[in-house]
Design a protein around this motif. Structure first.
Motif, mmCIF file in Angstrom:
data_model
loop_
_atom_site.group_PDB
_atom_site.id
_atom_site.type_symbol
_atom_site.label_atom_id
_atom_site.label_comp_id
_atom_site.label_asym_id
_atom_site.label_seq_id
_atom_site.Cartn_x
_atom_site.Cartn_y
_atom_site.Cartn_z
ATOM 1 N N GLY A 140 -9.125 -9.852 -0.743
ATOM 2 C CA GLY A 140 -9.128 -9.053 -1.955
ATOM 3 C C GLY A 140 -8.872 -9.864 -3.193
ATOM 4 O O GLY A 140 -8.822 -11.087 -3.153
ATOM 5 N N LEU A 141 -8.701 -9.176 -4.285
ATOM 6 C CA LEU A 141 -8.432 -9.814 -5.566
ATOM 7 C C LEU A 141 -7.012 -10.364 -5.603
ATOM 8 O O LEU A 141 -6.171 -10.021 -4.777
ATOM 9 N N ASP A 142 -6.707 -11.206 -6.592
ATOM 10 C CA ASP A 142 -5.400 -11.849 -6.678
ATOM 11 C C ASP A 142 -4.244 -10.857 -6.683
ATOM 12 O O ASP A 142 -3.237 -11.074 -6.012
ATOM 13 N N ALA A 143 -4.370 -9.742 -7.418
ATOM 14 C CA ALA A 143 -3.285 -8.753 -7.481
ATOM 15 C C ALA A 143 -3.042 -8.125 -6.105
ATOM 16 O O ALA A 143 -1.895 -7.900 -5.704
ATOM 17 N N ILE A 144 -4.121 -7.849 -5.359
ATOM 18 C CA ILE A 144 -3.976 -7.286 -4.019
ATOM 19 C C ILE A 144 -3.362 -8.333 -3.095
ATOM 20 O O ILE A 144 -2.467 -8.027 -2.300
ATOM 21 N N ALA A 145 -3.802 -9.565 -3.209
ATOM 22 C CA ALA A 145 -3.268 -10.633 -2.364
ATOM 23 C C ALA A 145 -1.774 -10.842 -2.620
ATOM 24 O O ALA A 145 -0.988 -10.993 -1.671
ATOM 25 N N GLU A 146 -1.365 -10.829 -3.877
ATOM 26 C CA GLU A 146 0.056 -11.012 -4.214
ATOM 27 C C GLU A 146 0.891 -9.881 -3.622
ATOM 28 O O GLU A 146 1.940 -10.115 -3.015
ATOM 29 N N PHE A 147 0.438 -8.650 -3.778
ATOM 30 C CA PHE A 147 1.145 -7.490 -3.220
ATOM 31 C C PHE A 147 1.248 -7.616 -1.701
ATOM 32 O O PHE A 147 2.313 -7.413 -1.113
ATOM 33 N N THR A 148 0.148 -7.980 -1.049
ATOM 34 C CA THR A 148 0.113 -8.065 0.410
ATOM 35 C C THR A 148 1.030 -9.174 0.919
ATOM 36 O O THR A 148 1.731 -8.991 1.916
ATOM 37 N N ARG A 149 1.061 -10.314 0.252
ATOM 38 C CA ARG A 149 1.962 -11.401 0.666
ATOM 39 C C ARG A 149 3.421 -10.957 0.603
ATOM 40 O O ARG A 149 4.241 -11.379 1.417
ATOM 41 N N ARG A 150 3.740 -10.106 -0.356
ATOM 42 C CA ARG A 150 5.109 -9.635 -0.527
ATOM 43 C C ARG A 150 5.466 -8.548 0.498
ATOM 44 O O ARG A 150 6.555 -8.533 1.049
ATOM 45 N N VAL A 151 4.544 -7.638 0.806
ATOM 46 C CA VAL A 151 4.860 -6.446 1.584
ATOM 47 C C VAL A 151 4.548 -6.566 3.075
ATOM 48 O O VAL A 151 5.337 -6.137 3.917
ATOM 49 N N LEU A 152 3.411 -7.123 3.425
ATOM 50 C CA LEU A 152 2.944 -7.067 4.815
ATOM 51 C C LEU A 152 3.870 -7.750 5.829
ATOM 52 O O LEU A 152 4.153 -7.169 6.877
ATOM 53 N N PRO A 153 4.364 -8.960 5.568
ATOM 54 C CA PRO A 153 5.204 -9.592 6.597
ATOM 55 C C PRO A 153 6.463 -8.781 6.942
ATOM 56 O O PRO A 153 6.965 -8.861 8.050
ATOM 57 N N ALA A 154 6.960 -7.994 6.009
ATOM 58 C CA ALA A 154 8.179 -7.203 6.234
ATOM 59 C C ALA A 154 7.878 -5.777 6.692
ATOM 60 O O ALA A 154 8.776 -4.949 6.761
ATOM 61 N N ALA A 155 6.631 -5.478 7.011
ATOM 62 C CA ALA A 155 6.260 -4.118 7.421
ATOM 63 C C ALA A 155 7.090 -3.682 8.616
ATOM 64 O O ALA A 155 7.408 -4.479 9.496
ATOM 65 N N SER A 156 7.415 -2.401 8.642
ATOM 66 C CA SER A 156 8.396 -1.913 9.612
ATOM 67 C C SER A 156 7.796 -1.354 10.901
ATOM 68 O O SER A 156 8.534 -0.992 11.793
ATOM 69 N N TRP A 157 6.481 -1.260 11.031
ATOM 70 C CA TRP A 157 5.938 -0.664 12.250
ATOM 71 C C TRP A 157 5.923 -1.665 13.393
ATOM 72 O O TRP A 157 5.778 -2.857 13.211
ATOM 73 N N ASP A 158 6.092 -1.117 14.585
ATOM 74 C CA ASP A 158 5.927 -1.888 15.811
ATOM 75 C C ASP A 158 4.850 -1.190 16.611
ATOM 76 O O ASP A 158 4.744 0.024 16.598
ATOM 77 N N GLY A 159 4.050 -1.916 17.298
ATOM 78 C CA GLY A 159 2.953 -1.311 18.047
ATOM 79 C C GLY A 159 1.629 -1.753 17.476
ATOM 80 O O GLY A 159 1.495 -2.828 16.913
ATOM 81 N N LYS A 160 0.642 -0.888 17.558
ATOM 82 C CA LYS A 160 -0.718 -1.221 17.163
ATOM 83 C C LYS A 160 -1.151 -0.360 15.986
ATOM 84 O O LYS A 160 -0.774 0.792 15.865
ATOM 85 N N VAL A 161 -1.980 -0.930 15.129
ATOM 86 C CA VAL A 161 -2.598 -0.177 14.043
ATOM 87 C C VAL A 161 -4.107 -0.316 14.197
ATOM 88 O O VAL A 161 -4.618 -1.378 14.544
ATOM 89 N N THR A 162 -4.839 0.788 13.995
ATOM 90 C CA THR A 162 -6.299 0.753 14.074
ATOM 91 C C THR A 162 -6.893 1.303 12.790
ATOM 92 O O THR A 162 -6.295 2.156 12.131
ATOM 93 N N TYR A 163 -8.075 0.799 12.451
ATOM 94 C CA TYR A 163 -8.811 1.233 11.262
ATOM 95 C C TYR A 163 -10.217 1.619 11.685
ATOM 96 O O TYR A 163 -10.864 0.891 12.432
ATOM 97 N N GLU A 164 -10.703 2.735 11.172
ATOM 98 C CA GLU A 164 -12.059 3.200 11.472
ATOM 99 C C GLU A 164 -12.737 3.598 10.163
ATOM 100 O O GLU A 164 -12.190 4.385 9.394
#
Length: 116
Positions: free
Chosen positions: A36-60
């Motif tokens: 994605g764009l720089d703003a999306i990448a910055e947000f994702t670098r900050r939030v995704l590694p600390a995400a609280s779910w365990d298990g699997k995620v699927t996208y359709e």
């Protein structure tokens, strides 16, 4: 998946690959893979590694609407699957086709789906 036209078959396939990459980046909690764009990448670098779910995620990919030949709105069904619990989200991605032919996330929004 539905679209307003079948004339965009190659683009729809490329969009599907983009969504599969997003799905994989969520499953592995890898912000560098999230395109994605720089703003999306910055947000994702900050939030995704600390995400609280365990298990699997699927996208359709559920629906693709081409706003212009190089801009599409993409409706996603997102499911978080963990032992004993399941939740669902309904992301909407606005994506744009770059000069090199790659589709990138331009704007993203996610809404949780409340179970009845």
């Amino acid at each position: 998946m539905t679209t307003e036209s079948t004339s965009h078959a190659a683009d729809i396939e490329a969009i599907g690959r983009l969504v599969a990459t997003v799905e994989h980046s969520q499953q592995t909690k890898d912000p560098e893979e999230f395109l994605g764009l720089d703003a999306i990448a910055e947000f994702t670098r900050r939030v995704l590694p600390a995400a609280s779910w365990d298990g699997k995620v699927t996208y359709e990919v559920v629906h693709v609407l081409f706003i212009r030949p190089d801009v599409a709105a993409v409706k996603i069904r997102q499911r978080y699957l963990a032992p004993g619990e399941e939740s669902e989200g309904a992301p909407l991605y606005v994506i744009s086709k770059q000069a090199d032919g790659r589709w990138l996330l331009t704007a993203c929004q996610n809404t949780g789906v409340v179970a009845n």
